[in-house]
Scaffold this active site. Sequence first.
Site, PDB file in Angstrom:
ATOM      1  N   LYS A  76       6.590  -2.876   2.920  1.00 25.60           N
ATOM      2  CA  LYS A  76       6.208  -1.664   2.190  1.00 25.60           C
ATOM      3  C   LYS A  76       5.575  -2.017   0.848  1.00 25.60           C
ATOM      4  O   LYS A  76       5.319  -1.150   0.014  1.00 25.60           O
ATOM      5  CB  LYS A  76       7.427  -0.760   1.995  1.00 25.60           C
ATOM      6  CG  LYS A  76       7.926  -0.169   3.329  1.00 25.60           C
ATOM      7  CD  LYS A  76       9.096   0.742   3.101  1.00 25.60           C
ATOM      8  CE  LYS A  76       9.870   1.033   4.368  1.00 25.60           C
ATOM      9  NZ  LYS A  76       9.282   2.096   5.182  1.00 25.60           N
ATOM     10  N   ASP A  93      18.324   1.693  -3.421  1.00 25.98           N
ATOM     11  CA  ASP A  93      17.426   1.481  -2.288  1.00 25.98           C
ATOM     12  C   ASP A  93      16.001   1.554  -2.831  1.00 25.98           C
ATOM     13  O   ASP A  93      15.482   2.634  -3.115  1.00 25.98           O
ATOM     14  CB  ASP A  93      17.689   2.561  -1.225  1.00 25.98           C
ATOM     15  CG  ASP A  93      16.746   2.420  -0.039  1.00 25.98           C
ATOM     16  OD1 ASP A  93      15.793   1.618  -0.115  1.00 25.98           O
ATOM     17  OD2 ASP A  93      16.953   3.137   0.959  1.00 25.98           O
ATOM     18  N   CYS A 122      13.604   9.673   9.400  1.00 25.93           N
ATOM     19  CA  CYS A 122      14.913   8.997   9.299  1.00 25.93           C
ATOM     20  C   CYS A 122      15.747   9.582   8.160  1.00 25.93           C
ATOM     21  O   CYS A 122      16.480   8.855   7.476  1.00 25.93           O
ATOM     22  CB  CYS A 122      14.775   7.482   9.120  1.00 25.93           C
ATOM     23  SG  CYS A 122      14.041   6.671  10.519  1.00 25.93           S
ATOM     24  N   GLN A 157      11.039   2.302  -1.310  1.00 25.25           N
ATOM     25  CA  GLN A 157       9.826   3.057  -1.667  1.00 25.25           C
ATOM     26  C   GLN A 157       9.414   2.856  -3.125  1.00 25.25           C
ATOM     27  O   GLN A 157       8.459   3.487  -3.578  1.00 25.25           O
ATOM     28  CB  GLN A 157      10.044   4.557  -1.408  1.00 25.25           C
ATOM     29  CG  GLN A 157      10.312   4.907   0.042  1.00 25.25           C
ATOM     30  CD  GLN A 157       9.102   4.655   0.952  1.00 25.25           C
ATOM     31  OE1 GLN A 157       7.962   4.664   0.508  1.00 25.25           O
ATOM     32  NE2 GLN A 157       9.362   4.409   2.224  1.00 25.25           N
ATOM     33  N   HIS A 163      17.659   7.712   3.286  1.00 27.22           N
ATOM     34  CA  HIS A 163      17.206   7.243   4.606  1.00 27.22           C
ATOM     35  C   HIS A 163      18.453   6.891   5.419  1.00 27.22           C
ATOM     36  O   HIS A 163      19.473   6.476   4.847  1.00 27.22           O
ATOM     37  CB  HIS A 163      16.350   5.987   4.362  1.00 27.22           C
ATOM     38  CG  HIS A 163      15.645   5.451   5.554  1.00 27.22           C
ATOM     39  ND1 HIS A 163      16.274   4.715   6.526  1.00 27.22           N
ATOM     40  CD2 HIS A 163      14.342   5.530   5.926  1.00 27.22           C
ATOM     41  CE1 HIS A 163      15.384   4.349   7.444  1.00 27.22           C
ATOM     42  NE2 HIS A 163      14.206   4.838   7.102  1.00 27.22           N
TER      43      HIS A 163
END
Length: 407
Positions: free
Chosen positions: A226, A200, A364, A203, A122
């Site tokens: 999220k 990261d 993104c 997700q 991202h």
Amino acid sequence: MNDNPCTQIRHDFPIFEVSVDDQPLCYLDSAATTQKPNQVIQAVKDFYQSQNANVHRGLHTLSEQATTAYEAVRRKLAQFLNVQSREIVWTSGATASLNLIAYGLSDSLKKDDVILLSPLEHHANIVPWQLAAKRTGARIELLPVDAQGILQLEQAKALIENLKPKVMSICHASNALGNINDVAALIASSKSSGTVTVIDGAQSLLHLRPDLQQLDCDFYVFSAHKALGPTGLGGLYGRYELLNALPVYQSGGEMIDTVSFSGTTFRPAPEKFEPGTPNIAGVIGFGAALDYLAAQDHDALFQHEQSLYQSLLQQLSGIDGIRIWGDTANNVGTVSFNYKNEHHYDLATLLNTHGIAVRSGHHCTQPLMAHLGIEGTIRASLAFYNNQQDISRFIAALKDTISLLEE
Ligand code: PMP
């Protein structure tokens, strides 16, 4: 898990009772943000209604209660991730967390040091590192990804051993394609080089519920919105010695020990990274999200998501002209696709007229789209509150849209 427990769960999410453009909502955009259960909405409301006070400031009862509730969520999250609570920093989201880490690690980067990323990242996990590289003269290298958008693990491990990166920052799951990367294997490969590993987890927090001790990463970032929580809140985990050694990123009240015009001393982590009044209601709401998740059978929810994903994949692949991207064998339940040469924007706009909420565009991840040789995709992303009816409605709407476009 069949659709019955899911029906139960759906009742916890009031948005599904709302009509959008006079149609029941078919929400397939959970990778952008998840819907919120009643428990989260109620916790935020209760806080403002009967507990509202600033934290860490007052000696009065309400302030003490707010501080206790706020700090309890830090402990709850630490437990959820299997780390220490002093290793959790609250931020405004994954973007802010990545900026904090990239800025902080710049102090230990020098010319020609390698920052290893992947083409799947991202923009929030690219641009802060580009700025860090610009500040320090370090250079960015990329892990190998094939033409379908799948990370090539064996080549990646060899590259890590060869490049000996100072920092490796990669997504646990791709927001654009849903791929789950084998980050544990990549972290293990980087151990002998002393690489600082940043994951990261924007997700992955909801779908994979990682045990960070087991993962053995140095940093992990996430966004609360999220994972059923409120927007404007996120955070990071940092291995304590590394976290505490990072320089201050933003400064102000609350993060200091003493301030005078001859100098200022800072509190230890996590406080030194949390200047000013935090998102107290957000943290309290996220605490309710964590309680909600803890009360569910994670394996059953994951299986339910995966069976919906398989059904979605199977039905999509049956439509002539559909091109699906990414790793469909290891996926958090996100399908990214194109239809012939039709513009993703046109498809998403027509799907919206059927009440279908999907995302279209580059998500993104412009470098990934360039790598795949496309401008963007349609992305349908699932969460455990979706059901088979959502899939059927989506497929029917897509077929209808396609026949309209083919007229
Ligand atoms: N990384 C990934 C993988 C994401 O999916 C997102 C959000 N789409 C971010 C980082 C940034 O998260 P936020 O916008 O909540 O800061």
